[in-house]
Design an enzyme around this catalytic site. Structure first.
Site, short mmCIF file in Angstrom:
data_model
loop_
_atom_site.label_atom_id
_atom_site.label_comp_id
_atom_site.label_asym_id
_atom_site.label_seq_id
_atom_site.Cartn_x
_atom_site.Cartn_y
_atom_site.Cartn_z
N GLN A 176 -4.90 -1.53 9.50
CA GLN A 176 -4.77 -2.86 8.90
C GLN A 176 -5.37 -3.93 9.81
O GLN A 176 -5.06 -3.98 11.01
CB GLN A 176 -3.29 -3.15 8.61
N LYS A 181 0.85 -1.20 0.00
CA LYS A 181 0.00 0.00 0.00
C LYS A 181 0.88 1.25 0.00
O LYS A 181 0.65 2.20 -0.75
CB LYS A 181 -0.94 -0.01 1.23
N ASP A 229 -11.39 2.61 3.49
CA ASP A 229 -11.69 1.17 3.41
C ASP A 229 -13.19 0.94 3.18
O ASP A 229 -13.60 -0.14 2.75
CB ASP A 229 -11.34 0.51 4.75
N1 GUN Z 1 -6.75 -6.82 5.95
C1 GUN Z 1 -6.92 -7.58 4.85
N2 GUN Z 1 -7.55 -6.86 3.88
C2 GUN Z 1 -7.77 -5.63 4.39
C3 GUN Z 1 -8.35 -4.45 3.85
O1 GUN Z 1 -8.84 -4.38 2.73
N3 GUN Z 1 -8.38 -3.36 4.70
C4 GUN Z 1 -7.88 -3.42 5.97
N4 GUN Z 1 -7.97 -2.32 6.72
N5 GUN Z 1 -7.33 -4.51 6.49
C5 GUN Z 1 -7.26 -5.60 5.69
#
Ligand code: GUN
Length: 302
Positions: free
Chosen positions: A98, A54, A121
């Site tokens: 996350q 990311k 998100d």
């Molecule tokens: N953990 C796995 N996929 C995601 C996601 O799309 N967003 C977040 N915040 N955590 C994750």
């Protein structure tokens, strides 16, 4: 028949190129760039690798990017205070915590504390509600479903009046994508069926699908005889079924398998996403789309 491959890796490059251009233009005209903070708690290896990707993507696009790593024993109170700090920082347009979080932290409490206008998100109940209403109400569609819809649109698949069957009812993929596919608008207007672990005769429903979206987390669940000839098959499954040594790097990497029996399915489907290289790369891409959108909402130019 050999199905057309819908490659997330290629669509990602198209979209990231578009974002990069727009970021340059906004920066030149207004002196602003999108700001994204990724909050990582502890050292879960999968989470660390997602967050690294990311950050790499955001940096490549010219975003302001903050990686805020916190120890695994951070208190809920301290994490809430950290979120509050970023909620009040005007240079931050997107806050991503996350998941999964350590067991002593209530993830609902944390996700609900993020300002819905920075919730890139799309997990905050306000954004889930906005998605349900559809149309102009939607600010931040959740990233994986948004990526699926974008792939379907860019592959030129007709969704209006199509029978769309979603396998799986998770909050992150199944429920939101089912909702998105039935809304009015491009890449939608479908007749939607959702099947899940308690569904009788799952195969009967899948066989009716013009568009089959599979997010079950069960490797090889969907058999070739479940697929209607010519259907568009979107495989969201990323199942680790073993390990191998990468030819490129010489390092150990996971062997990934989707929820669809790909080799057989590609002989029946009209179009299909591979695993890896299908839906996977779209999630981070749509996170970038949402973060840029958030800046544009803040500036009143969205
Ligand atoms: N953990 C796995 N996929 C995601 C996601 O799309 N967003 C977040 N915040 N955590 C994750």
């Amino acid at each position: 028949m050999t199905a057309k491959l819908i490659k997330g890796t290629e669509i990602r490059e198209e979209i990231l190129g578009e974002i990069e251009e727009e970021v340059k233009k906004i920066k030149a005209e207004h002196g602003k760039v999108p700001g994204l903070v990724t909050i990582l708690i502890g050292e879960n290896p999968a989470s660390m690798s997602y967050v690294t990707l990311k950050i790499k993507t955001a940096t490549r696009l010219g975003f302001k990017e903050i990686q805020d790593s916190q120890p695994v024993d951070i208190s809920e109170e301290d994490l809430l205070a950290l979120i509050d700090k970023y909620n009040n920082d005007d240079s931050i347009n997107g806050i991503l915590v996350q998941l999964p979080l350590p067991k002593h932290i209530d993830d609902k409490k944390i996700l609900n504390a993020i300002d819905p206008d920075k919730d890139v998100d799309g997990f905050h109940p306000i954004n889930v509600g906005r998605l349900m209403i559809g149309g102009d109400e939607v600010k931040f569609p959740p990233c994986t479903p948004a990526g699926i819809q974008e792939m379907i649109i860019r592959a030129g698949v007709e969704t209006s009046g199509a029978e769309t069957v979603v396998v799986g009812r998770s909050n992150i993929v199944g429920k939101p994508i089912a909702n998105m596919m039935l809304q009015k608008g491009p890449g939608a207007n479908s007749t939607v069926t959702v099947v899940h672990t308690r569904t009788k005769d799952m195969d009967v429903h899948c066989k009716r699908a013009d568009i089959l979206i599979v997010a079950a987390g069960v490797p090889g669940l969907v058999k070739p005889e479940w697929i209607k000839p010519g259907a568009c098959v979107i495989d969201v499954g990323v199942n680790r079924v073993g390990e191998k040594i990468s030819e490129k790097t010489g390092k150990k990497i996971a062997i990934l398998r989707g929820d669809v029996d790909f080799d057989a399915a590609k002989e029946i489907a009209g179009s299909i996403t591979p695993v890896p290289g299908g839906v996977g790369p779209m999630t981070i891409t749509m996170l970038m789309v949402n973060t840029l959108k958030s800046l544009k909402f803040q500036m009143g130019i969205a």
